[in-house]
Design an enzyme around this catalytic site. Structure first.
Site, PDB file in Angstrom:
ATOM      1  N   ARG A 240      74.616 -26.625 -55.748  1.00 42.17           N
ATOM      2  CA  ARG A 240      75.891 -25.897 -55.730  1.00 42.17           C
ATOM      3  C   ARG A 240      76.421 -25.817 -57.010  1.00 42.17           C
ATOM      4  NH1 ARG A 240      79.517 -28.422 -51.656  1.00 42.17           N
ATOM      5  NH2 ARG A 240      78.019 -27.334 -49.798  1.00 42.17           N
TER       6      ARG A 240
ATOM      7  N   ARG B 197      86.368 -30.807 -55.451  1.00 42.99           N
ATOM      8  CA  ARG B 197      85.240 -29.878 -55.509  1.00 42.99           C
ATOM      9  C   ARG B 197      85.895 -28.313 -56.066  1.00 42.99           C
ATOM     10  NH1 ARG B 197      81.726 -30.716 -51.042  1.00 42.99           N
ATOM     11  NH2 ARG B 197      81.712 -33.059 -50.638  1.00 42.99           N
TER      12      ARG B 197
ATOM     13  N   LYS C 213      85.373 -36.390 -50.172  1.00 48.99           N
ATOM     14  CA  LYS C 213      85.813 -35.044 -50.929  1.00 48.99           C
ATOM     15  C   LYS C 213      87.124 -34.599 -51.020  1.00 48.99           C
ATOM     16  CE  LYS C 213      83.054 -32.955 -47.782  1.00 48.99           C
ATOM     17  NZ  LYS C 213      82.253 -31.914 -46.881  1.00 48.99           N
TER      18      LYS C 213
ATOM     19  N   LYS D  50      89.716 -30.938 -51.733  1.00 44.70           N
ATOM     20  CA  LYS D  50      89.596 -29.410 -52.010  1.00 44.70           C
ATOM     21  C   LYS D  50      90.780 -28.879 -52.302  1.00 44.70           C
ATOM     22  CE  LYS D  50      85.311 -29.083 -49.189  1.00 44.70           C
ATOM     23  NZ  LYS D  50      84.876 -28.405 -47.920  1.00 44.70           N
TER      24      LYS D  50
ATOM     25  N   CYS E 170      78.655 -20.496 -41.465  1.00 43.85           N
ATOM     26  CA  CYS E 170      78.021 -21.462 -42.356  1.00 43.85           C
ATOM     27  C   CYS E 170      76.524 -21.407 -42.268  1.00 43.85           C
ATOM     28  CB  CYS E 170      78.434 -22.724 -41.874  1.00 43.85           C
ATOM     29  SG  CYS E 170      77.553 -23.402 -40.422  1.00 43.85           S
TER      30      CYS E 170
ATOM     31  N   CYS F 142      70.485 -27.073 -43.473  1.00 42.19           N
ATOM     32  CA  CYS F 142      71.468 -28.115 -43.274  1.00 42.19           C
ATOM     33  C   CYS F 142      71.028 -29.376 -42.115  1.00 42.19           C
ATOM     34  CB  CYS F 142      72.704 -27.516 -42.747  1.00 42.19           C
ATOM     35  SG  CYS F 142      73.927 -28.768 -42.423  1.00 42.19           S
TER      36      CYS F 142
ATOM     37  N   CYS G 254      77.975 -26.784 -36.405  1.00 41.58           N
ATOM     38  CA  CYS G 254      78.327 -28.070 -36.175  1.00 41.58           C
ATOM     39  C   CYS G 254      79.951 -28.311 -36.267  1.00 41.58           C
ATOM     40  CB  CYS G 254      77.530 -29.174 -36.824  1.00 41.58           C
ATOM     41  SG  CYS G 254      78.323 -29.579 -38.374  1.00 41.58           S
TER      42      CYS G 254
ATOM     43  N   CYS H  32      82.483 -25.882 -41.611  1.00 43.57           N
ATOM     44  CA  CYS H  32      82.180 -25.382 -43.288  1.00 43.57           C
ATOM     45  C   CYS H  32      82.688 -23.741 -43.457  1.00 43.57           C
ATOM     46  CB  CYS H  32      80.806 -25.457 -43.559  1.00 43.57           C
ATOM     47  SG  CYS H  32      80.170 -27.154 -43.541  1.00 43.57           S
TER      48      CYS H  32
HETATM   49 FE1  SRM Z   1      80.492 -28.089 -45.714  1.00 41.92          FE
HETATM   50  C1  SRM Z   1      78.784 -30.738 -45.431  1.00 41.92           C
HETATM   51  C2  SRM Z   1      77.787 -26.240 -46.387  1.00 41.92           C
HETATM   52  C3  SRM Z   1      82.203 -25.414 -47.034  1.00 41.92           C
HETATM   53  C4  SRM Z   1      83.431 -29.297 -44.349  1.00 41.92           C
HETATM   54  N1  SRM Z   1      78.341 -28.522 -45.811  1.00 41.92           N
HETATM   55  C5  SRM Z   1      77.955 -29.424 -45.725  1.00 41.92           C
HETATM   56  C6  SRM Z   1      76.649 -29.787 -46.048  1.00 41.92           C
HETATM   57  C7  SRM Z   1      76.322 -30.005 -47.570  1.00 41.92           C
HETATM   58  C8  SRM Z   1      75.773 -30.494 -45.179  1.00 41.92           C
HETATM   59  C9  SRM Z   1      75.441 -31.952 -45.387  1.00 41.92           C
HETATM   60  O1  SRM Z   1      76.379 -32.808 -45.810  1.00 41.92           O
HETATM   61  O2  SRM Z   1      74.271 -32.592 -45.462  1.00 41.92           O
HETATM   62  C10 SRM Z   1      76.244 -28.407 -45.779  1.00 41.92           C
HETATM   63  C11 SRM Z   1      74.973 -27.779 -46.471  1.00 41.92           C
HETATM   64  C12 SRM Z   1      74.385 -26.725 -45.748  1.00 41.92           C
HETATM   65  C13 SRM Z   1      73.389 -25.943 -46.388  1.00 41.92           C
HETATM   66  O3  SRM Z   1      72.079 -25.883 -46.172  1.00 41.92           O
HETATM   67  O4  SRM Z   1      73.558 -25.288 -47.571  1.00 41.92           O
HETATM   68  C14 SRM Z   1      77.468 -27.684 -46.023  1.00 41.92           C
HETATM   69  N2  SRM Z   1      80.295 -26.147 -46.646  1.00 41.92           N
HETATM   70  C15 SRM Z   1      78.784 -25.693 -46.918  1.00 41.92           C
HETATM   71  C16 SRM Z   1      78.722 -24.155 -47.183  1.00 41.92           C
HETATM   72  C17 SRM Z   1      77.543 -23.678 -47.994  1.00 41.92           C
HETATM   73  C18 SRM Z   1      79.098 -23.388 -45.956  1.00 41.92           C
HETATM   74  C19 SRM Z   1      78.884 -21.633 -46.044  1.00 41.92           C
HETATM   75  O5  SRM Z   1      78.256 -21.222 -45.348  1.00 41.92           O
HETATM   76  O6  SRM Z   1      79.372 -21.476 -47.065  1.00 41.92           O
HETATM   77  C20 SRM Z   1      80.341 -24.404 -48.055  1.00 41.92           C
HETATM   78  C21 SRM Z   1      80.114 -24.658 -49.543  1.00 41.92           C
HETATM   79  C22 SRM Z   1      81.428 -24.763 -50.110  1.00 41.92           C
HETATM   80  C23 SRM Z   1      81.421 -24.879 -51.551  1.00 41.92           C
HETATM   81  O7  SRM Z   1      80.858 -24.028 -52.461  1.00 41.92           O
HETATM   82  O8  SRM Z   1      81.650 -25.935 -51.882  1.00 41.92           O
HETATM   83  C24 SRM Z   1      81.090 -25.385 -47.157  1.00 41.92           C
HETATM   84  N3  SRM Z   1      82.431 -27.524 -45.804  1.00 41.92           N
HETATM   85  C25 SRM Z   1      83.025 -26.282 -46.310  1.00 41.92           C
HETATM   86  C26 SRM Z   1      84.324 -26.126 -45.859  1.00 41.92           C
HETATM   87  C27 SRM Z   1      85.155 -25.009 -46.076  1.00 41.92           C
HETATM   88  C28 SRM Z   1      85.883 -25.012 -47.271  1.00 41.92           C
HETATM   89  O9  SRM Z   1      85.770 -26.017 -48.124  1.00 41.92           O
HETATM   90  O10 SRM Z   1      87.148 -24.348 -47.496  1.00 41.92           O
HETATM   91  C29 SRM Z   1      84.661 -27.117 -44.945  1.00 41.92           C
HETATM   92  C30 SRM Z   1      86.042 -27.276 -44.115  1.00 41.92           C
HETATM   93  C31 SRM Z   1      87.098 -27.748 -44.848  1.00 41.92           C
HETATM   94  C32 SRM Z   1      87.215 -29.169 -45.115  1.00 41.92           C
HETATM   95  O11 SRM Z   1      86.301 -29.786 -46.098  1.00 41.92           O
HETATM   96  O12 SRM Z   1      87.552 -29.980 -44.316  1.00 41.92           O
HETATM   97  C33 SRM Z   1      83.361 -28.079 -44.892  1.00 41.92           C
HETATM   98  N4  SRM Z   1      80.993 -29.628 -45.130  1.00 41.92           N
HETATM   99  C34 SRM Z   1      82.187 -29.909 -44.318  1.00 41.92           C
HETATM  100  C35 SRM Z   1      82.067 -31.216 -43.759  1.00 41.92           C
HETATM  101  C36 SRM Z   1      83.375 -32.142 -42.941  1.00 41.92           C
HETATM  102  C37 SRM Z   1      84.061 -32.859 -43.928  1.00 41.92           C
HETATM  103  C38 SRM Z   1      85.099 -33.597 -43.050  1.00 41.92           C
HETATM  104  O13 SRM Z   1      86.215 -33.800 -43.710  1.00 41.92           O
HETATM  105  O14 SRM Z   1      84.877 -34.192 -41.952  1.00 41.92           O
HETATM  106  C39 SRM Z   1      80.812 -31.985 -43.979  1.00 41.92           C
HETATM  107  C40 SRM Z   1      79.948 -33.114 -43.752  1.00 41.92           C
HETATM  108  C41 SRM Z   1      80.694 -34.260 -44.470  1.00 41.92           C
HETATM  109  O15 SRM Z   1      81.422 -34.189 -45.465  1.00 41.92           O
HETATM  110  O16 SRM Z   1      80.502 -35.505 -43.968  1.00 41.92           O
HETATM  111  C42 SRM Z   1      79.941 -30.708 -44.836  1.00 41.92           C
HETATM  112 FE1  SF4 Z   2      75.968 -27.655 -41.723  1.00 42.79          FE
HETATM  113 FE2  SF4 Z   2      77.840 -28.258 -39.861  1.00 42.79          FE
HETATM  114 FE3  SF4 Z   2      78.627 -27.123 -42.185  1.00 42.79          FE
HETATM  115 FE4  SF4 Z   2      77.366 -25.603 -40.649  1.00 42.79          FE
HETATM  116  S1  SF4 Z   2      79.406 -26.537 -40.530  1.00 42.79           S
HETATM  117  S2  SF4 Z   2      76.732 -26.030 -42.728  1.00 42.79           S
HETATM  118  S3  SF4 Z   2      76.074 -26.978 -39.436  1.00 42.79           S
HETATM  119  S4  SF4 Z   2      77.462 -29.137 -41.896  1.00 42.79           S
END
Ligand code: SRM
Ligand code: SF4
Length: 570
Positions: A75, A144, A208, A210, A427, A433, A472, A476
């Site tokens: 990323r 981030r 993390k 943001k 997502c 993922c 899930c 995201c």
């Molecule tokens: Fe996310 C984890 C993809 C934005 C909340 N996110 C992941 C991972 C890295 C899975 C992992 O940990 O193994 C995913 C990778 C999937 C893949 O194969 O590419 C993933 N997140 C994404 C992306 C690519 C979704 C998308 O389709 O665009 C976004 C990348 C953002 C970036 O460029 O930095 C993405 N993730 C978000 C957002 C939205 C935002 O930031 O505005 C959230 C919700 C906001 C937040 O953080 O609360 C988000 N991602 C999570 C979480 C849950 C965090 C939590 O507080 O519980 C995880 C899992 C974790 O961190 O344990 C996670």
């Molecule tokens: Fe993966 Fe869940 Fe984030 Fe979708 S919402 S990219 S399934 S961690």
């Protein structure tokens, strides 16, 4: 009496990592495996990448006792999501030569590459560095990618928030040279030079973090879903300062009501020149007070709910030379992107390209990779990635607008979308993922086609309604602040949430549990009918379902689960 709780495993990994080096460099030399050492896979996140395996192949390879099909997702860090045409061409080349041939725009205004083999990681990083891009702190327990309203039409305002995003991002970056050493071969820091992390600390943040910056009336960055947000306050067309928001976050776990999405609180106002200091103060309060034992309770939203909002704000103010002032009025209208072409007074033009779920590649009828390549080759303007997974082809001089229009048409990129699809996000989920419980990016487009047929029956095809799907509950695609949210439970099965606000100021609520595609269409169709018939003038779908009593209004994260019967709480 406070009982001392053990630190989480990740805290120990960070502590002994020698400021994020671990044994990553050594792991790259082990050609007998496609993977890295377990502890290093936690550290690589701080370098902007994740180890993954192809889940479509997992079962078959398991049966054959083969190693999982490991690859990496990388990323980029691009504050405010702005890249030049030359950078775009470099990104495309790396995607084609080092990754899986696609570019994935994310919900945080940046690019992800998927399917990178271990042996290609270094050349990919170097290729990015060649065009002044990097992946530092794109993931991991750090601040981030800082996102900002993608609005090149309002040129001055956009320039101001973009420059603030860059300033904050640079200020909060880790100071370790680990990334430069491992990926660019920079000489090791040695002899007398003591590296330190004055802001983040030597074990970085508990989780993390943001940051998003919004220019009302656009809330495209979903400012209330961010740990820390800045809402621009305008006077006579200029940004005088920012309202500050804190404590947003989406992630939760099914069946664990002590985890919940939370909308941020507006905690005050700061002048423009104090915004970076405010960011540092909030980050360091989280650094010092966040939960380092339980990672499911470590985000700023839980720190705030544990401390109490007033105490949290007092701690922030203690660290500020200029205290936060009372917030000022602001109004949001939408979380969406502008549509189509728009022109500045001097004829400079900008076009928002709809990118379904952020995935850029060539399809027979929509050759987006090639089309963007041809536009980038013109070497004018900028590409601005949006938090809705779209891209704005910005700053096209009047003389070249026709040429760009023609290129868009030639490559099938100028078609109009319906109101649901153009406001949709999914997502990534399967197959990359590791946390996905259900499909998302690969399924939402066909579900929308079915829902469009229903909307069309009620004359709502062009009505803007936000719909977001995740594979899930991590959230995201920020599904808990959309008018319709779908969150994966198991393959083919989703929880359906309703009642978020179109402008992103309210969480939605669970409406149906465990529904498949048929169940989703069956649940939504009568609501579309009722909306078409009973809505008030300009009433949004999310507001309607709350007013009409289909779901109760959610005010805070803490009452997110409150109206659920115990059997719905799993
Ligand atoms: Fe996310 C984890 C993809 C934005 C909340 N996110 C992941 C991972 C890295 C899975 C992992 O940990 O193994 C995913 C990778 C999937 C893949 O194969 O590419 C993933 N997140 C994404 C992306 C690519 C979704 C998308 O389709 O665009 C976004 C990348 C953002 C970036 O460029 O930095 C993405 N993730 C978000 C957002 C939205 C935002 O930031 O505005 C959230 C919700 C906001 C937040 O953080 O609360 C988000 N991602 C999570 C979480 C849950 C965090 C939590 O507080 O519980 C995880 C899992 C974790 O961190 O344990 C996670
Ligand atoms: Fe993966 Fe869940 Fe984030 Fe979708 S919402 S990219 S399934 S961690």
């Amino acid at each position: 009496m406070d009982i001392e709780r053990p630190l989480s495993a990740n805290e120990r990994i960070k502590e002994k990592s020698n400021l994020l080096r671990g044994t990553i460099a050594d792991g790259l030399t082990h050609v007998e495996t496609g993977a890295l050492a377990d502890d290093d896979t936690q550290l690589t996140k701080f370098h902007g990448f994740y180890q993954q395996d192809d889940r479509d192949l997992r079962a078959e390879r398991g049966k054959q006792r083969m190693e999982k099909a490991f690859s990496f997702m990388v990323r980029m860090r691009v504050p405010a999501g702005i890249v030049t045409p030359a950078q775009w061409l470099a990104i495309e080349k790396l995607a084609l030569e080092r990754a899986n041939g696609t570019i994935r725009l994310t919900t945080r205004e940046t690019v992800q590459f998927h399917g990178i083999l271990k042996g290609n990681l270094r050349s990919l990083m170097q290729g990015l560095d060649d065009v002044q891009l990097d992946t530092i702190a794109a993931c991991g327990d750090v601040n981030r990618n800082v996102i900002a309203t993608a609005d090149p039409w309002r040129r001055d305002l956009h320039a101001q928030v973009s420059s603030l995003a860059r300033e904050i991002s640079a200020h909060l970056l880790p100071r370790t040279r680990a990334w430069h050493e491992i990926w660019l071969g920079e000489e090791k820091v040695s002899g007398g030079v003591l590296e330190d992390e004055p802001i983040l600390g030597r074990t970085y943040l508990p989780r993390k973090f943001k940051i998003g910056i919004a220019i009302p009336p656009q809330n495209d960055v979903d400012v209330f879903a961010q740990d820390l947000g800045f809402i621009a306050i305008l006077e006579r067309g200029h940004i005088v300062g920012y309202n500050v928001t804190a404590g947003g976050g989406m992630g939760m776990t099914h069946g664990e009501p002590e985890t919940y999405p939370r909308n941020a609180d507006v905690i005050g106002y700061c002048d423009r020149d104090d915004a970076v200091a405010v960011a540092e103060a909030v980050v360091t309060v989280q650094r010092d007070h966040g939960d380092r034992s339980n990672r499911k309770h470590a985000r700023l939203k839980y720190t705030i709910d544990t401390l109490g909002l007033e105490h949290f704000v007092a701690l922030v103010n203690e660290r500020l030379a200029v205290k936060l002032a009372p917030p000022r009025p602001f109004v949001f209208e939408s979380t969406g992107d502008r549509r189509g072409w728009a022109e500045d007074k001097d004829g400079t033009a900008h076009f928002t390209l709809f990118v379904e779920n952020g995935r850029i590649h060539d399809l027979p009828h929509r050759r987006m990779m090639t089309g963007l390549h041809r536009i980038a080759e013109l070497d004018v303007g900028r590409f601005v990635m949006t938090a809705n997974q779209n891209i704005v082809i910005a700053d096209i001089p009047k003389s070249l607008r026709k040429v760009v229009e023609q290129l868009l048409a030639e490559h099938g990129l100028d078609d109009a979308q319906g109101g649901l699809r153009r406001n949709a996000m999914a997502c990534v989920a399967l197959p990359t993922c590791g946390l996905a419980l259900a499909e998302s990016e690969r399924y939402l487009p066909e579900l929308i086609t079915r829902l469009e047929a229903e909307l069309d029956r009620y004359g709502l095809l062009q009505t803007d309604i936000t719909i977001r799907m995740t594979g899930c509950p991590n959230g995201c695609a920020r599904p808990y602040v959309s008018e319709i949210g779908l969150v994966g439970r198991t393959p083919g099965v989703y929880n359906l949430y309703l009642g978020g606000a179109h402008e992103g100021v309210r969480l939605n609520k669970l409406y149906r549990r465990d529904v498949d595609g048929d169940g989703i269409v069956a649940a939504l169709s009568p609501l579309f009918a009722a909306y078409a018939e009973q809505r008030k003038r300009n009433e949004r779908f999310g507001d309607f379902v709350v007013r009409a009593g289909f779901v109760a209004e959610t005010k805070t994260g803490l009452d997110f689960h409150e109206n659920l019967s115990p059997d719905l709480r799993t």
